[in-house]
Design a protein around this motif. Sequence first.
Motif, short mmCIF file in Angstrom:
data_model
loop_
_atom_site.label_atom_id
_atom_site.label_comp_id
_atom_site.label_asym_id
_atom_site.label_seq_id
_atom_site.Cartn_x
_atom_site.Cartn_y
_atom_site.Cartn_z
N GLU A 1 53.12 12.71 5.20
CA GLU A 1 53.50 12.19 3.88
C GLU A 1 54.69 12.93 3.29
N SER A 2 54.76 14.24 3.54
CA SER A 2 55.91 14.98 3.02
C SER A 2 57.20 14.50 3.68
N GLU A 3 57.14 14.19 4.97
CA GLU A 3 58.30 13.65 5.67
C GLU A 3 58.64 12.24 5.19
N LEU A 4 57.62 11.45 4.93
CA LEU A 4 57.84 10.09 4.43
C LEU A 4 58.58 10.12 3.10
N LEU A 5 58.17 11.00 2.21
CA LEU A 5 58.79 11.07 0.89
C LEU A 5 60.20 11.62 0.97
N ARG A 6 60.48 12.42 1.98
CA ARG A 6 61.86 12.88 2.20
C ARG A 6 62.68 11.78 2.86
N GLY A 7 62.00 10.79 3.44
CA GLY A 7 62.70 9.75 4.18
C GLY A 7 63.21 10.23 5.50
N SER A 8 62.59 11.27 6.04
CA SER A 8 63.08 11.89 7.28
C SER A 8 62.24 11.47 8.46
N SER A 9 62.91 11.05 9.53
CA SER A 9 62.20 10.68 10.76
C SER A 9 62.27 11.78 11.81
N LEU A 10 62.92 12.89 11.49
CA LEU A 10 63.20 13.91 12.49
C LEU A 10 61.94 14.55 13.06
N ASN A 11 60.90 14.68 12.24
CA ASN A 11 59.69 15.36 12.71
C ASN A 11 58.46 14.46 12.75
N ILE A 12 58.62 13.23 12.31
CA ILE A 12 57.50 12.29 12.28
C ILE A 12 56.89 12.12 13.67
N GLU A 13 57.74 11.91 14.66
CA GLU A 13 57.23 11.63 16.01
C GLU A 13 56.42 12.80 16.56
N LYS A 14 56.81 14.03 16.23
CA LYS A 14 56.07 15.20 16.70
C LYS A 14 54.64 15.19 16.16
N VAL A 15 54.53 14.89 14.87
CA VAL A 15 53.20 14.85 14.25
C VAL A 15 52.38 13.70 14.82
N LEU A 16 53.02 12.54 14.99
CA LEU A 16 52.32 11.38 15.53
C LEU A 16 51.82 11.63 16.95
N THR A 17 52.58 12.38 17.73
CA THR A 17 52.17 12.69 19.10
C THR A 17 50.87 13.47 19.12
N ILE A 18 50.74 14.41 18.20
CA ILE A 18 49.50 15.20 18.11
C ILE A 18 48.34 14.32 17.66
N LEU A 19 48.57 13.49 16.65
CA LEU A 19 47.52 12.61 16.15
C LEU A 19 47.10 11.59 17.20
N ALA A 20 48.06 11.10 17.99
CA ALA A 20 47.76 10.08 19.00
C ALA A 20 46.83 10.60 20.07
N ARG A 21 46.83 11.92 20.30
CA ARG A 21 45.93 12.52 21.28
C ARG A 21 44.50 12.58 20.77
N ARG A 22 44.33 12.43 19.47
CA ARG A 22 43.01 12.55 18.86
C ARG A 22 42.35 11.21 18.56
N SER A 23 43.15 10.17 18.41
CA SER A 23 42.61 8.94 17.85
C SER A 23 43.30 7.72 18.45
N LEU A 24 42.52 6.71 18.79
CA LEU A 24 43.07 5.46 19.29
C LEU A 24 43.85 4.73 18.20
N PHE A 25 43.38 4.84 16.96
CA PHE A 25 44.11 4.23 15.85
C PHE A 25 45.48 4.88 15.70
N TRP A 26 45.53 6.21 15.71
CA TRP A 26 46.82 6.89 15.56
C TRP A 26 47.70 6.69 16.78
N ASN A 27 47.09 6.46 17.93
CA ASN A 27 47.89 6.11 19.11
C ASN A 27 48.61 4.78 18.88
N LEU A 28 47.93 3.85 18.20
CA LEU A 28 48.56 2.58 17.85
C LEU A 28 49.72 2.79 16.89
#
Length: 393
Positions: A166-193
């Motif tokens: 959310e902090s990245e979203l409010l900054r409008g920055s995509s630079l680190n979003i994918e890194k966080v999503l990669t970690i979440l995707a390993r934990r959850s099928l929803f976040w993998n989507l």
Amino acid sequence: MFDEEDEKLKNLMKLKEEMEKDLEKKGIFRGKRETQKTSAVDETVLKKLRENVVVSAQLKEEESLTFYNINAQDYGSDLEAIEKAVRNFQTRTSDANRRIIFEGLLSLLNGEFEKAKRSFSQVNTVEAHYDMSLAKLYNGEDISNDIAQLLKWYSDSIYPLLLLLESELLRGSSLNIEKVLTILARRSLFWNLISSMYTGIANEETINKAIRERIFSSLVLMLSVYIDSSRDYPMQSHTCLNVHKAYLRGETIQAPNWCLFGQLASEARKYLAGYKADLGKLKKFERAPETKLFFGFLFYNDGNYTAAQEYFKKFEMQVDQYTIYGKPLKQSKIGIEQFTGLPRDFVEINMAPGGIFETLQSYKGYDFYVYFKNLEFVRLVFSEEHCKINYKQ
């Protein structure tokens, strides 16, 4: 400013990775995605979900201590329904800590940040700490230290990662979003989507797997229409679901003034129809890369090339990569169609060394579509609350 923030996030991500490695050694952290919620699902329920029959869930008091958890149970509930449910929980609960948290959530929902923080500060639970940091974030405060502390206290929790997103979203920055999503995707099928939607690799299998997890069901079903546009999706009272359905179907978009995606699409359609776009409506969304891209095309079409170059450059610096597609121009406005609905019949073209502006100059008589990893697919998870609290004026 951005360099300083990027360095803070880089340090937080490094801390997170180190903690995960340590937890793996101890056998605590499950490197692969959690599976306890992804066992075989009832075929009748699965069939109903695939047919887009959405039935509101019954919210559980003990699982409704954050907006994220409320949305995970019943994404289709609108803000009015959420406020009513939280108020009912506050009234009837026998747990003093929960009552205080519900009080804080109601304050947060109404933008009363200091009042919300006072409530959350009285409770020492992971949910209260997360809610407190969220209130600070929405209040425009730097929560880097909060996230670092939560990573230390609750290293196997999803909440620090949600705050990072959310902090990245409010900054409008995509630079680190994918890194966080990669970690979440390993934990959850929803976040993998969600990760797959963001990176543009989602498919039918990704949708089917996410359905089995049985969280954010209405959102998963709506996203499935992006994979197969022939699917139908019922109208609901939820802003995010209805705006995206209208966008996908080419229908009239009715969005409140705080809906970034809906307002951008509405102004783009108005502009294509020959009317002047209302920049005042969109100015509050300017941190988002898609708004910068829209402004770039808007000023380019109006012949203000200096402003267009400025916004295109800002967009290019904000996203980590992008691709330009083109097709012969069939109407008078360049680059606007992509904001009004799913782009069709575009083909990838060779980008000029100078980026978007020089490419536009090199292909006269062409319309353009700029593909990039879209933050909207992440923003959707945080639902109406995120945009209403942060963008309502």
